[in-house]
Enzyme design. Structure first.
Site, short mmCIF file in Angstrom:
data_model
loop_
_atom_site.label_atom_id
_atom_site.label_comp_id
_atom_site.label_asym_id
_atom_site.label_seq_id
_atom_site.Cartn_x
_atom_site.Cartn_y
_atom_site.Cartn_z
N ILE A 129 -14.94 -3.90 -4.12
CA ILE A 129 -14.01 -4.88 -3.76
C ILE A 129 -14.12 -5.21 -2.41
CG2 ILE A 129 -12.36 -4.03 -5.52
CD1 ILE A 129 -10.46 -3.21 -3.15
N PHE B 184 -5.31 6.48 5.32
CA PHE B 184 -5.77 7.51 6.33
C PHE B 184 -4.69 8.49 6.21
CE2 PHE B 184 -7.77 3.75 8.26
CZ PHE B 184 -8.95 4.27 8.62
N GLN C 251 -7.11 1.96 12.15
CA GLN C 251 -6.61 2.31 10.67
C GLN C 251 -6.08 0.84 10.21
OE1 GLN C 251 -3.88 5.47 10.23
NE2 GLN C 251 -4.86 6.67 11.86
N SER D 214 2.67 1.26 -4.17
CA SER D 214 3.41 2.57 -3.83
C SER D 214 4.79 2.30 -3.25
CB SER D 214 2.54 3.10 -2.63
OG SER D 214 3.17 4.24 -1.97
N TYR E 88 -0.46 1.55 6.22
CA TYR E 88 -0.53 2.06 4.50
C TYR E 88 0.69 1.18 3.87
CZ TYR E 88 -0.78 4.16 -0.17
OH TYR E 88 -0.68 4.12 -1.39
N GLY E 89 1.70 1.58 4.47
CA GLY E 89 3.15 1.06 4.29
C GLY E 89 3.09 -0.71 3.96
N VAL E 90 2.73 -1.13 5.17
CA VAL E 90 2.46 -2.52 5.28
C VAL E 90 1.60 -3.03 4.26
CG1 VAL E 90 1.92 -4.42 6.88
CG2 VAL E 90 3.16 -2.60 7.83
N THR F 63 -4.37 13.67 -5.01
CA THR F 63 -5.65 13.05 -4.93
C THR F 63 -6.41 13.30 -3.69
OG1 THR F 63 -4.79 11.09 -4.21
CG2 THR F 63 -5.20 11.10 -6.53
#
Length: 276
Positions: free
Chosen positions: A63, A94, A105, A139, A193-195, A232
């Site tokens: 992707i 991460f 990151q 998420s 990751y949250g953003v 995972t």
């Protein structure tokens, strides 16, 4: 051109993606595709499913490579006339203890989880067939992150009139400010990751509204689905859910019955629409 129905799962050579393919092989009436960047790993996944008596097919798809995305869309359009089920599962994270600088990151995480997934949607939404289902794997960290944003950012990210262009600008702003260590000054929290997942859920809502407007009679349902905290490589071994348990909600959204009108443009966890 085949009249067979087809389901495509990105990043599905392992983890939640592979568990999702496994469940679809048992429940979806049609061809199910494993996709992966690495051909060898993808073919190994297909072989492992075959050893369980399940038939999946493989198509190479990275992707993060726009040429790979456009080639895959062309393949499915030519062979099947489009796609019936698309699950955008490919993503990165991460680890909490990772010492990679936050600037790096932020750029890498947003590149895959938001911008590359947006490329998938840009190329594949036009070939989603009537009655199709699109699931963007998000998420529970997304709404948690949204609540940590400044009031002004929260207002825009929850707004029903935010455009795709505005959202893309905000995601790019986060990356640019993170590179300079200034992201918190403009209202963003310290979680790339949250953003990225906040952005993906918001994008899902924007695109669902567009589908309702541009293809009102096609009955396509597009949602952001949360698998929960799953064991995972990405989420670690302490997570409470197995990949198979994580796949349940995603498969539920992928197989919403013909004629269903909701959920659409929602954030869904454990088969329930969640507040945003």
């Amino acid at each position: 051109m085949s009249t067979t129905r087809v389901a495509v799962v990105t990043g599905s050579n392992k983890g939640i993606g592979l568990a999702t393919v496994r469940a679809l092989c048992k429940q979806f009436q049609g061809d199910v595709y494993v996709t992966a960047r690495d051909v060898g790993r993808g073919q190994e996944a297909v072989a492992s499913l075959a050893s369980e008596g399940l038939t999946a097919m493989f198509h190479q798809l990275d992707i993060n490579d726009l040429n790979s995305v456009t080639a895959a869309a062309a393949f499915f359009k030519e062979k099947y006339g489009g796609v019936d089920v698309l699950i955008n599962n490919a993503g990165i994270a991460f680890g909490v203890a990772d010492t990679t600088p936050f600037a790096v990151q932020a750029e890498a995480t947003l590149k895959t989880n938001f911008f590359a997934t947006r490329d998938m949607l840009t190329q594949f939404l036009p070939i989603i067939k009537a009655g199709g289902r699109v699931v963007n794997v998000s998420s529970f960290v997304g709404p948690r992150t949204l609540n940590q944003c400044s009031p002004a950012l929260q207002q825009r990210l929850r707004s029903e009139d935010i455009t795709e262009e505005e959202l893309v600008g905000l995601m790019q702003q986060f990356v640019d400010k993170a590179k300079r260590g200034e992201h918190t000054e403009v209202g963003w929290p310290d979680t790339a990751y949250g953003v990225s997942k906040t952005g993906l859920t918001t994008l899902s809502m924007i695109l669902a509204r567009r589908l309702s407007k541009e293809r009102p009679n096609d009955g396509i349902l597009l949602n952001a689905g949360c698998p929960g905290w799953v064991r995972t490589d990405m989420a670690g071994s302490k997570a409470p859910r197995s990949p198979e348990e994580g796949a349940v909600n995603l498969v539920y959204l992928a197989l919403l019955p013909p004629g269903a009108t909701e959920p659409h443009g929602k954030f869904v966890s454990d088969k329930e629409v969640q507040p945003w």
